[in-house]
Design a protein around this motif. Structure first.
Motif, PDB file in Angstrom:
ATOM      1  N   MET A 292      31.967  45.492  13.051  1.00  0.00           N
ATOM      2  CA  MET A 292      31.243  46.575  13.674  1.00  0.00           C
ATOM      3  C   MET A 292      29.915  46.381  14.019  1.00  0.00           C
ATOM      4  SD  MET A 292      32.955  49.192  14.693  1.00  0.00           S
ATOM      5  CE  MET A 292      31.487  50.217  14.853  1.00  0.00           C
TER       6      MET A 292
ATOM      7  N   ARG B 148      29.695  52.419  20.832  1.00  0.00           N
ATOM      8  CA  ARG B 148      29.476  51.340  21.600  1.00  0.00           C
ATOM      9  C   ARG B 148      29.271  51.656  22.844  1.00  0.00           C
ATOM     10  NH1 ARG B 148      35.023  48.212  18.906  1.00  0.00           N
ATOM     11  NH2 ARG B 148      33.645  46.758  17.645  1.00  0.00           N
ATOM     12  N   TRP B 149      29.742  52.992  23.371  1.00  0.00           N
ATOM     13  CA  TRP B 149      29.232  53.410  24.818  1.00  0.00           C
ATOM     14  C   TRP B 149      27.727  53.570  24.886  1.00  0.00           C
ATOM     15  CZ3 TRP B 149      26.265  57.650  25.691  1.00  0.00           C
ATOM     16  CH2 TRP B 149      25.940  58.047  27.042  1.00  0.00           C
TER      17      TRP B 149
ATOM     18  N   GLU C   7      26.979  43.906  21.612  1.00  0.00           N
ATOM     19  CA  GLU C   7      27.191  44.327  20.364  1.00  0.00           C
ATOM     20  C   GLU C   7      26.615  43.270  19.471  1.00  0.00           C
ATOM     21  OE1 GLU C   7      31.123  45.597  19.433  1.00  0.00           O
ATOM     22  OE2 GLU C   7      31.201  46.995  20.939  1.00  0.00           O
TER      23      GLU C   7
ATOM     24  N   ASN D 201      23.010  44.262  18.508  1.00  0.00           N
ATOM     25  CA  ASN D 201      22.947  45.534  17.735  1.00  0.00           C
ATOM     26  C   ASN D 201      23.435  44.952  16.392  1.00  0.00           C
ATOM     27  OD1 ASN D 201      22.109  48.418  18.224  1.00  0.00           O
ATOM     28  ND2 ASN D 201      24.148  48.500  17.057  1.00  0.00           N
ATOM     29  N   ARG D 202      24.392  43.964  16.277  1.00  0.00           N
ATOM     30  CA  ARG D 202      24.785  43.601  14.738  1.00  0.00           C
ATOM     31  C   ARG D 202      23.802  42.723  14.176  1.00  0.00           C
ATOM     32  NH1 ARG D 202      28.981  41.228  16.605  1.00  0.00           N
ATOM     33  NH2 ARG D 202      30.525  42.858  16.377  1.00  0.00           N
TER      34      ARG D 202
ATOM     35  N   VAL E 171      33.177  51.676  27.539  1.00  0.00           N
ATOM     36  CA  VAL E 171      34.282  51.504  26.560  1.00  0.00           C
ATOM     37  C   VAL E 171      35.092  52.622  27.055  1.00  0.00           C
ATOM     38  CG1 VAL E 171      34.416  51.772  23.951  1.00  0.00           C
ATOM     39  CG2 VAL E 171      32.197  51.051  24.780  1.00  0.00           C
TER      40      VAL E 171
ATOM     41  N   TYR F 170      39.421  52.504  23.068  1.00  0.00           N
ATOM     42  CA  TYR F 170      39.115  51.946  21.906  1.00  0.00           C
ATOM     43  C   TYR F 170      39.914  50.794  21.566  1.00  0.00           C
ATOM     44  CZ  TYR F 170      39.003  51.133  17.080  1.00  0.00           C
ATOM     45  OH  TYR F 170      38.930  50.627  15.651  1.00  0.00           O
TER      46      TYR F 170
END
Length: 230
Positions: free
Chosen positions: A47, A134-135, A144, A147-148, A225, A228
């Motif tokens: 995530m 995520r959106w 992502e 952001n990670r 997104v 899922y």
């Protein structure tokens, strides 16, 4: 013997079930808040952000706290942002955007009644927050992976600061790990306040309009997104 619901939720999250398509079964790391075992911060390498879980006798919620504060933003600047998020709420399913905390930070949250909640329902709430988070990352123009990286740097910085490492050394460590120096300085200054190591500076009027981070919705757009996917 009756087991409290918050302990059930913790077990659900920490148990890995191979080949499961449910997010809850992917073996989350669960951090219990000091002095409140019903409040958890959950995380997994899969995530790009952490999720807050609060399990009380009446209500359970999962939340993605964005860190985007709106309190000091002028009314004419915040109005289109809130309008856009409220419009997006129509398409979010279980999860909804709201404001939380003293700084009116933007938050994505899903609520469930604890009394009637089972594992499948909690999983739906968790997945709803993941999809919405995520959106939002896509709307902010971030990948992502970016952001990670923020999540990893935040964890690294907090750990170092709590060990007594100076702010300058922490910034240097982040820079060495590939994080931009200006962003590292801003993150460290924020962390020392959040960790209670320094007093917060006097509130200043926001210099950068939040509307530069979130664009107002122009009708229904294709959702980055749509489905899922773990």
């Amino acid at each position: 013997m009756f087991e409290p619901i918050h302990k059930k939720v913790k077990k659900w999250l920490e148990t890995t079930i191979e080949n499961s398509e449910s997010a809850i079964d992917h073996g989350w790391t669960v951090e219990i808040a000091e002095g409140d075992e019903r409040l958890m911060v959950i995380d997994t390498p899969q995530m790009p952000f952490k999720i807050l879980v609060q399990v009380d006798d009446d209500l359970t919620y999962c939340a993605f706290l964005t860190g985007i504060n709106t309190k000091n933003v002028k009314a004419e600047e915040i109005e289109p942002i809130l309008r856009g998020l409220l419009a997006q709420n129509r398409f979010m399913g279980l999860s909804k955007f709201c404001l939380i905390g003293e700084d009116d930070a933007i938050c994505l949250r899903t609520d469930l009644y604890s009394k009637y909640m089972n594992k499948d329902e909690f999983n739906l709430a968790l997945e709803a927050v993941i999809v919405g988070g995520r959106w939002l990352i896509a709307e902010l123009g971030q990948t992502e992976d970016e952001n990670r990286m923020v999540k990893e740097m935040s964890s690294l910085g907090a750990a170092e600061l709590l060990k007594g490492t100076s702010k300058e050394e922490v910034v240097a460590k982040m820079s060495k790990a590939g994080y931009p120096e200006d962003k590292a300085k801003a993150m460290v200054n924020k962390l020392v306040v959040e960790l209670g190591l320094e007093s917060p500076p006097e509130a200043e009027e926001a210099k950068e309009p939040v509307k530069e981070e979130i664009q107002e919705q122009k009708g229904k757009k294709e959702n980055p997104v749509d489905k899922y996917i773990w």
